[in-house]
Design a protein around this motif. Structure first.
Motif, PDB file in Angstrom:
ATOM      1  N   ARG A   1      37.745   2.377  40.965  1.00 60.76           N
ATOM      2  CA  ARG A   1      37.636   3.562  41.790  1.00 60.76           C
ATOM      3  C   ARG A   1      37.008   4.833  40.871  1.00 60.76           C
ATOM      4  O   ARG A   1      37.555   4.571  39.560  1.00 60.76           O
ATOM      5  N   LEU A   2      36.234   5.819  41.150  1.00 61.10           N
ATOM      6  CA  LEU A   2      35.569   7.295  40.103  1.00 61.10           C
ATOM      7  C   LEU A   2      37.298   7.533  40.233  1.00 61.10           C
ATOM      8  O   LEU A   2      37.932   8.083  41.161  1.00 61.10           O
ATOM      9  N   GLN A   3      37.440   7.362  39.102  1.00 60.25           N
ATOM     10  CA  GLN A   3      38.858   8.943  38.646  1.00 60.25           C
ATOM     11  C   GLN A   3      38.174  10.062  37.629  1.00 60.25           C
ATOM     12  O   GLN A   3      37.665  10.409  37.434  1.00 60.25           O
ATOM     13  N   MET A   4      38.825  11.005  38.405  1.00 60.81           N
ATOM     14  CA  MET A   4      39.490  12.312  38.100  1.00 60.81           C
ATOM     15  C   MET A   4      40.649  12.859  37.513  1.00 60.81           C
ATOM     16  O   MET A   4      41.377  12.272  37.687  1.00 60.81           O
ATOM     17  N   ALA A   5      40.427  12.908  35.838  1.00 60.09           N
ATOM     18  CA  ALA A   5      41.258  13.839  35.099  1.00 60.09           C
ATOM     19  C   ALA A   5      40.553  15.596  34.641  1.00 60.09           C
ATOM     20  O   ALA A   5      39.492  15.675  33.813  1.00 60.09           O
ATOM     21  N   THR A   6      41.065  16.694  35.275  1.00 65.46           N
ATOM     22  CA  THR A   6      40.856  17.939  34.659  1.00 65.46           C
ATOM     23  C   THR A   6      42.103  18.373  33.263  1.00 65.46           C
ATOM     24  O   THR A   6      43.113  17.838  33.270  1.00 65.46           O
ATOM     25  N   SER A   7      40.905  19.630  32.886  1.00 66.60           N
ATOM     26  CA  SER A   7      41.773  20.115  32.502  1.00 66.60           C
ATOM     27  C   SER A   7      41.442  22.060  32.426  1.00 66.60           C
ATOM     28  O   SER A   7      40.143  21.984  33.179  1.00 66.60           O
ATOM     29  N   LEU A   8      41.746  22.344  32.441  1.00 68.00           N
ATOM     30  CA  LEU A   8      41.412  23.761  32.557  1.00 68.00           C
ATOM     31  C   LEU A   8      40.705  24.404  31.389  1.00 68.00           C
ATOM     32  O   LEU A   8      40.365  24.617  30.512  1.00 68.00           O
ATOM     33  N   ASP A   9      39.640  25.088  32.517  1.00 72.87           N
ATOM     34  CA  ASP A   9      38.463  25.185  31.607  1.00 72.87           C
ATOM     35  C   ASP A   9      38.174  27.445  31.427  1.00 72.87           C
ATOM     36  O   ASP A   9      38.027  27.710  30.321  1.00 72.87           O
ATOM     37  N   SER A  10      38.555  27.339  32.167  1.00 74.28           N
ATOM     38  CA  SER A  10      38.805  29.242  32.365  1.00 74.28           C
ATOM     39  C   SER A  10      39.316  29.700  33.763  1.00 74.28           C
ATOM     40  O   SER A  10      39.092  29.049  34.996  1.00 74.28           O
ATOM     41  N   LEU A  11      40.104  31.028  33.856  1.00 74.13           N
ATOM     42  CA  LEU A  11      40.337  31.383  34.614  1.00 74.13           C
ATOM     43  C   LEU A  11      38.830  32.323  34.749  1.00 74.13           C
ATOM     44  O   LEU A  11      39.094  33.520  34.119  1.00 74.13           O
ATOM     45  N   LEU A  12      38.264  32.401  35.980  1.00 77.73           N
ATOM     46  CA  LEU A  12      37.047  32.591  35.983  1.00 77.73           C
ATOM     47  C   LEU A  12      36.665  34.293  36.768  1.00 77.73           C
ATOM     48  O   LEU A  12      36.345  35.289  36.406  1.00 77.73           O
ATOM     49  N   SER A  13      38.436  34.800  37.723  1.00 73.40           N
ATOM     50  CA  SER A  13      37.997  35.828  37.650  1.00 73.40           C
ATOM     51  C   SER A  13      39.426  36.239  38.783  1.00 73.40           C
ATOM     52  O   SER A  13      40.193  34.787  39.341  1.00 73.40           O
ATOM     53  N   LEU A  14      40.261  37.315  38.687  1.00 73.84           N
ATOM     54  CA  LEU A  14      41.606  36.818  39.067  1.00 73.84           C
ATOM     55  C   LEU A  14      41.478  38.614  39.445  1.00 73.84           C
ATOM     56  O   LEU A  14      41.246  39.600  39.011  1.00 73.84           O
ATOM     57  N   SER A  15      41.616  38.767  40.241  1.00 72.19           N
ATOM     58  CA  SER A  15      41.867  40.161  41.639  1.00 72.19           C
ATOM     59  C   SER A  15      43.260  40.273  42.697  1.00 72.19           C
ATOM     60  O   SER A  15      43.357  39.611  43.295  1.00 72.19           O
ATOM     61  N   ARG A  16      43.473  41.477  42.410  1.00 72.48           N
ATOM     62  CA  ARG A  16      45.130  41.736  43.388  1.00 72.48           C
ATOM     63  C   ARG A  16      44.761  42.533  45.517  1.00 72.48           C
ATOM     64  O   ARG A  16      43.799  42.726  45.036  1.00 72.48           O
ATOM     65  N   GLU A  17      45.263  41.542  45.359  1.00 74.72           N
ATOM     66  CA  GLU A  17      44.957  41.491  46.959  1.00 74.72           C
ATOM     67  C   GLU A  17      45.889  42.151  48.345  1.00 74.72           C
ATOM     68  O   GLU A  17      45.551  43.176  48.926  1.00 74.72           O
ATOM     69  N   SER A  18      46.972  42.101  46.870  1.00 71.03           N
ATOM     70  CA  SER A  18      48.670  42.470  47.798  1.00 71.03           C
ATOM     71  C   SER A  18      49.597  42.950  47.615  1.00 71.03           C
ATOM     72  O   SER A  18      49.544  42.175  45.767  1.00 71.03           O
ATOM     73  N   SER A  19      50.253  43.838  47.189  1.00 66.63           N
ATOM     74  CA  SER A  19      51.260  44.298  46.416  1.00 66.63           C
ATOM     75  C   SER A  19      52.475  45.094  46.798  1.00 66.63           C
ATOM     76  O   SER A  19      52.522  46.195  47.830  1.00 66.63           O
ATOM     77  N   SER A  20      54.146  44.142  46.311  1.00 66.23           N
ATOM     78  CA  SER A  20      55.070  44.762  47.283  1.00 66.23           C
ATOM     79  C   SER A  20      55.701  45.640  46.317  1.00 66.23           C
ATOM     80  O   SER A  20      56.516  46.723  46.180  1.00 66.23           O
ATOM     81  N   ILE A  21      55.071  45.647  44.844  1.00 69.14           N
ATOM     82  CA  ILE A  21      55.920  46.293  43.713  1.00 69.14           C
ATOM     83  C   ILE A  21      54.853  47.512  43.193  1.00 69.14           C
ATOM     84  O   ILE A  21      55.327  47.980  42.186  1.00 69.14           O
ATOM     85  N   GLY A  22      54.188  48.376  43.961  1.00 70.27           N
ATOM     86  CA  GLY A  22      53.120  48.846  43.357  1.00 70.27           C
ATOM     87  C   GLY A  22      52.055  48.588  42.427  1.00 70.27           C
ATOM     88  O   GLY A  22      51.951  47.127  42.950  1.00 70.27           O
ATOM     89  N   ASP A  23      50.981  49.603  42.236  1.00 64.25           N
ATOM     90  CA  ASP A  23      50.369  49.422  41.694  1.00 64.25           C
ATOM     91  C   ASP A  23      50.414  48.375  39.997  1.00 64.25           C
ATOM     92  O   ASP A  23      51.438  48.801  39.045  1.00 64.25           O
ATOM     93  N   PHE A  24      48.944  47.839  39.650  1.00 65.07           N
ATOM     94  CA  PHE A  24      49.439  47.964  37.855  1.00 65.07           C
ATOM     95  C   PHE A  24      47.980  46.842  37.756  1.00 65.07           C
ATOM     96  O   PHE A  24      46.998  45.745  38.745  1.00 65.07           O
ATOM     97  N   GLN A  25      48.127  47.084  36.148  1.00 68.58           N
ATOM     98  CA  GLN A  25      46.977  46.051  36.090  1.00 68.58           C
ATOM     99  C   GLN A  25      46.752  44.266  35.922  1.00 68.58           C
ATOM    100  O   GLN A  25      47.381  43.683  35.666  1.00 68.58           O
TER     101      GLN A  25
END
Length: 449
Positions: A368-392
């Protein structure tokens, strides 16, 4: 009018044919191994000889010869050649001794060396959809004949007549019997194979196998199906997968990135998890840790509260491949909650939209074909909602990256540990394969022990 309608219908039917998501190329190394193994496992020549020597089997009597026995069958030497557009030309070189009483009343012994030749045409079985070999044009060619009988015209004619009557009926069924053994090793090819309990993969043929001067090629249009019955179509990227140049004589299996993407869609729900009680480096998973990146958290939570992180995958995982590197793209959301007492539901602090790139490392285990992964990159990160106010949200990039590597990647690898099924045919041992990531595909170079 009828001709125009025919053209339209033919065009529609042609357009519905699926592009192959996997390609199999069988070189002479594998075909030689399979035919030789079938000949050895079946012991067919010895069985045919024993049957010819048994008067109870109903074989035709040969005029001028009684008490016929066939013995001392030599180990066959098999030579195969590809016939473009047809299949395989097969030559089996062997020998044997035929004994009995001749019309002269004396004991006769004929030692014969011969070649059995036939063309093995490869077709697609209409009922099962699997490849199948059928033999055509079997001939027996005498290479050398020696006998203990006197050398005269009548005797020579008798020997020649005896061999022409005995050998084709004895040897040609052996070719068919060997192909029965080979064909049995195709029978499971189109059976659905499970991917954990999430669904199945079926290697359906796109078209009948094609033969070139160097290999047999089988194109697959795999059927990927969820356990509930829903089919997962393979995406089209405008081009059909192709084997790398310079590998025409090698036995190889090619799996396209679109096919692997469809298979991973079976596991999408399993990649959605709730994470808690994890530490990133020496940082515990609490609101106090989070306040170090987002000061507003400290104002809302004076005392540290445990954090719960919910990972949701919004789109099926997507596999991309460039030469030497393969990525799994996960598009989803990461929602952070603060725990509350007295059985109350955790409170959502914020939700981030994420695009995570995981590098895939391929191997084969238990076919069987096996896959193992490692984190290459966090390609994007954006805020969709927040209950603690705005932040970067960029302030969280380092923390989220470390957290994914520490807490989420092990979950992904546990899910992938189920493995993906490979085509079940000809007793191929995929564990011996060499794997290579090429443009838009994974190539397994198949090896024999």
């Amino acid at each position: 009018m009828q001709w125009s309608l025919c053209l339209v219908l033919c065009g529609l039917l042609a357009g519905t044919q699926a592009d192959p998501g996997a390609l199999l190329r069988l070189g002479m190394d594998i075909m030689n191994h399979e035919v030789q193994t079938a000949m050895e496992e079946s012991h067919i020549l010895e069985k045919m000889a024993a049957e010819a020597s048994n008067p109870q089997t109903g074989g035709k009597a040969i005029k001028g010869l009684s008490n016929m026995k066939v013995k001392d069958v030599l180990e066959p030497v098999i030579t195969l050649n590809f016939v473009p557009g047809v299949g395989i030309f097969q030559c089996v070189s062997t020998g044997m001794t035929i004994t009995g009483k001749s019309f002269t009343g004396g004991n006769m012994e004929i030692n014969v060396v011969l070649n059995i030749t036939a063309t093995d045409r490869i077709l697609q079985d209409e009922e099962t959809g699997t490849p199948v070999f059928r033999s055509e044009g079997c001939e027996v060619i005498l290479v050398n004949v020696k006998t203990n009988l006197p050398n005269n015209k009548a005797i020579n004619k008798f020997v020649d007549s005896t061999l022409r009557k005995v050998l084709p009926g004895l040897m040609c069924p052996a070719i068919d019997a060997v192909l029965v053994y080979v064909n049995k090793k195709w029978t499971n090819l189109t059976d659905p194979m499970p991917v954990d309990r999430m669904g199945t993969v079926k290697y359906a043929l796109t078209s009948p196998p094609a033969t070139t001067a160097s290999h047999i090629q089988v194109d697959f249009s795999p059927v990927v199906q969820l356990q509930e019955g829903q089919l997962i179509p393979l995406a089209t990227n405008g081009s059909s997968p192709e084997f790398p140049e310079g590998s025409a004589k090698d036995s190889q299996l090619l799996l396209s990135d679109t096919f692997l993407t469809a298979e991973l869609a079976l596991l999408q729900k399993s990649l959605e998890v709730n994470l808690k009680d994890k530490r990133v480096r020496k940082l515990s998973q609490t609101t106090r840790t989070l306040a170090g990146f987002i000061p507003q958290v400290a104002k809302s939570y004076h005392k540290p509260k445990p954090l719960l992180i919910k990972v949701k995958i919004n789109k099926p995982p997507k596999v991309t491949m460039k030469a030497g590197k393969s990525l799994m793209h996960l598009h989803g959301s990461l929602e952070m909650f603060a725990a509350r007492r007295h059985g109350k539901h955790p409170k959502s602090l914020f939700r981030l939209e994420t695009h995570i790139g995981l590098e895939i490392h391929y191997s084969v285990h238990e076919n069987r074909l096996q896959m193992a992964t490692s984190l290459d990159s966090l390609l994007s990160l954006s805020r969709e909602s927040s209950s603690i106010g705005d932040f970067q949200e960029t302030a969280l990039t380092g923390f989220i990256t470390d957290y994914l590597q520490k807490a989420y990647i092990p979950v992904v690898n546990d899910v992938l540990h189920v493995g993906l099924p490979l085509p079940d045919l000809l007793a191929i041992d995929y564990n011996l394969s060499e794997l290579d990531v090429v443009e838009d595909a994974l190539v397994l170079s198949l090896k024999m022990e």
